[in-house]
Scaffold this active site. Structure first.
Site, mmCIF file in Angstrom:
data_model
loop_
_atom_site.group_PDB
_atom_site.id
_atom_site.type_symbol
_atom_site.label_atom_id
_atom_site.label_comp_id
_atom_site.label_asym_id
_atom_site.label_seq_id
_atom_site.Cartn_x
_atom_site.Cartn_y
_atom_site.Cartn_z
ATOM 1 N N HIS A 145 -9.632 -7.452 13.767
ATOM 2 C CA HIS A 145 -9.483 -6.899 12.416
ATOM 3 C C HIS A 145 -9.911 -7.960 11.412
ATOM 4 O O HIS A 145 -9.118 -8.498 10.662
ATOM 5 C CB HIS A 145 -8.020 -6.514 12.198
ATOM 6 C CG HIS A 145 -7.775 -5.866 10.871
ATOM 7 N ND1 HIS A 145 -8.465 -4.765 10.436
ATOM 8 C CD2 HIS A 145 -6.891 -6.158 9.876
ATOM 9 C CE1 HIS A 145 -8.006 -4.411 9.233
ATOM 10 N NE2 HIS A 145 -7.069 -5.257 8.875
ATOM 11 N N ARG B 59 -12.024 4.322 7.505
ATOM 12 C CA ARG B 59 -12.857 3.911 6.362
ATOM 13 C C ARG B 59 -14.325 4.195 6.650
ATOM 14 O O ARG B 59 -15.048 4.745 5.805
ATOM 15 C CB ARG B 59 -12.639 2.414 6.099
ATOM 16 C CG ARG B 59 -11.291 2.140 5.456
ATOM 17 C CD ARG B 59 -10.958 0.653 5.445
ATOM 18 N NE ARG B 59 -9.832 0.370 4.566
ATOM 19 C CZ ARG B 59 -9.087 -0.738 4.634
ATOM 20 N NH1 ARG B 59 -9.335 -1.662 5.550
ATOM 21 N NH2 ARG B 59 -8.097 -0.927 3.781
ATOM 22 N N GLY C 192 10.004 -3.614 3.941
ATOM 23 C CA GLY C 192 10.153 -2.456 3.050
ATOM 24 C C GLY C 192 9.316 -2.601 1.797
ATOM 25 O O GLY C 192 9.692 -2.139 0.721
ATOM 26 N N ASP D 111 14.567 -4.698 5.290
ATOM 27 C CA ASP D 111 13.903 -5.780 4.554
ATOM 28 C C ASP D 111 14.933 -6.870 4.298
ATOM 29 O O ASP D 111 16.144 -6.606 4.339
ATOM 30 C CB ASP D 111 13.329 -5.270 3.218
ATOM 31 C CG ASP D 111 12.187 -6.150 2.710
ATOM 32 O OD1 ASP D 111 11.013 -5.728 2.787
ATOM 33 O OD2 ASP D 111 12.471 -7.279 2.232
#
Ligand code: A3D
Length: 317
Positions: free
Chosen positions: A176, A152, A11, A34
């Site tokens: 990535h 992007r 969270g 969380d």
């Protein structure tokens, strides 16, 4: 008919934006989990109190108890530390592996039929680990990276050419990391190759190539560019938007073609590793992986990127 349910594990910065976007788009009821007490509860209350203004009818629940994710259709995982300036994504592997291991157990126990989208870094290793721990079929465990990296690249192209972002299509493949593969040959504005438009803009082939190379370089370093500016964390608005588009395609069976970190079983010459490739995402998760021929230069870049993914994943304990 019951509403769909989306669980968000973590969270923090991305988790909060995910909760808001899922609510605004009425994708379903949202559970934000969380380990920090009060954080997910506070964020959910805050977002829910905007519902009369924005007009969304979904329930938002913040929790510290995995039981609350029971029955989730989609789970998006952002639990884990983000980068600080000077760090690479790979530097997070040790600390985030422990977190992902516990998250995997929670999902396996309480949301055994869910589709899982991992965002935590280092992405390619964390999605691999989460799949191993849950034992879920590969079509149900994927990673988000390529939608953001591609967005992007598309944004930089649109800004350079002065056209709407809606009319630009571009894609990145591979891992990535800094070796990701932005596909120059297939970058287009409504199908018109971007390189040709750059050549016409600059009336100079060498200059057009130089501008394109600068956009490719910026795409590869775009996460780090944001980290250097923020100083206290990494990008969170755009990764949330990216994962929501993947979740939406699955929940609404849209069958969108999205660059997705998928488990490859021979596609693109890769066997047994998660790597970013174009995939059809629908109600069965990864429904198809689209393959196409790479030229020699693209293949060499892909091989380099896959080698980096392999060495990172092979270092997982
Ligand atoms: P942050 O704001 O720190 O949020 C992470 C949250 O995880 C915090 O609220 C923690 O309390 C929580 N957390 C820690 N341990 C656990 C646990 N065991 N179980 C559940 N929750 C836990 O980070 P963020 O939201 O900015 O980023 C989250 C992750 O996404 C990081 O690993 C980033 O590196 C990664 N990230 C990935 C991308 C991609 O495109 C792949 C982009 C940006 C960030």
């Amino acid at each position: 008919m019951a509403r769909k349910k989306i669980a968000l594990i973590g969270g923090g910065q991305i988790g909060g934006v995910l909760a808001q976007l899922a609510a605004l788009r009425e994708l379903g009821d949202v559970v934000l989990f969380d380990i920090v007490e009060g954080l997910p509860q506070g964020k959910c209350l805050d977002i829910a109190e905007a519902s009369p203004i924005d007009g969304f009818d979904v329930e938002l629940k913040g929790t510290n108890d995995y039981k609350d994710i029971a029955g989730s259709d989609v789970v998006i995982v952002t639990a884990g530390l983000p980068r600080k300036p000077g760090m690479s994504r790979d530097d997070l592997i040790e600390v985030n592996s422990k977190i992902i291991a516990s998250v995997g157990e929670g999902i396996k126990q309480y949301a055994p039929n869910s589709f899982v989208i991992v965002i935590s870094n280092p992405l390619d290793a964390m999605v691999t680990l989460l799949q191993r721990i849950t034992g879920f079929p590969y079509n149900r465990v994927i990673g988000q990276a390529g939608v953001l990296d591609s967005a992007r690249f598309e944004a930089f192209i649109a800004w350079e050419l002065g056209v709407s972002v809606k009319d630009v299509t571009a894609m990145t493949l591979g891992g990535h990391g800094d070796d990701m593969v932005p596909l120059v040959r297939y970058a287009s504005v409504k199908g018109i190759p971007v390189l040709e438009l750059l050549e016409r803009k600059y009336k100079d082939k060498a200059k057009a190539k130089e501008v394109m190379e600068a956009m490719v370089k910026r795409t590869r370093g775009a996460g780090g560019e944001v980290v250097a500016l923020l100083k206290t964390g990494s990008a969170f608005y755009s990764p949330a938007s990216a994962a929501i588009s993947m979740a939406e395609s699955i929940l609404k069976d849209q069958k969108r073609v999205l660059p997705t970190c998928c488990f490859l079983q021979g596609e693109y010459g890769v066997k047994g590793y998660y790597v970013g490739v174009p995939a059809v995402l629908g109600s069965n998760g990864v429904e198809n992986i689209l393959e196409f021929a790479l030229d020699a230069e693209e293949q060499a870049m892909m091989d380099k990127s896959v080698a980096a993914v392999k060495s990172l994943v092979d270092s997982l304990k």
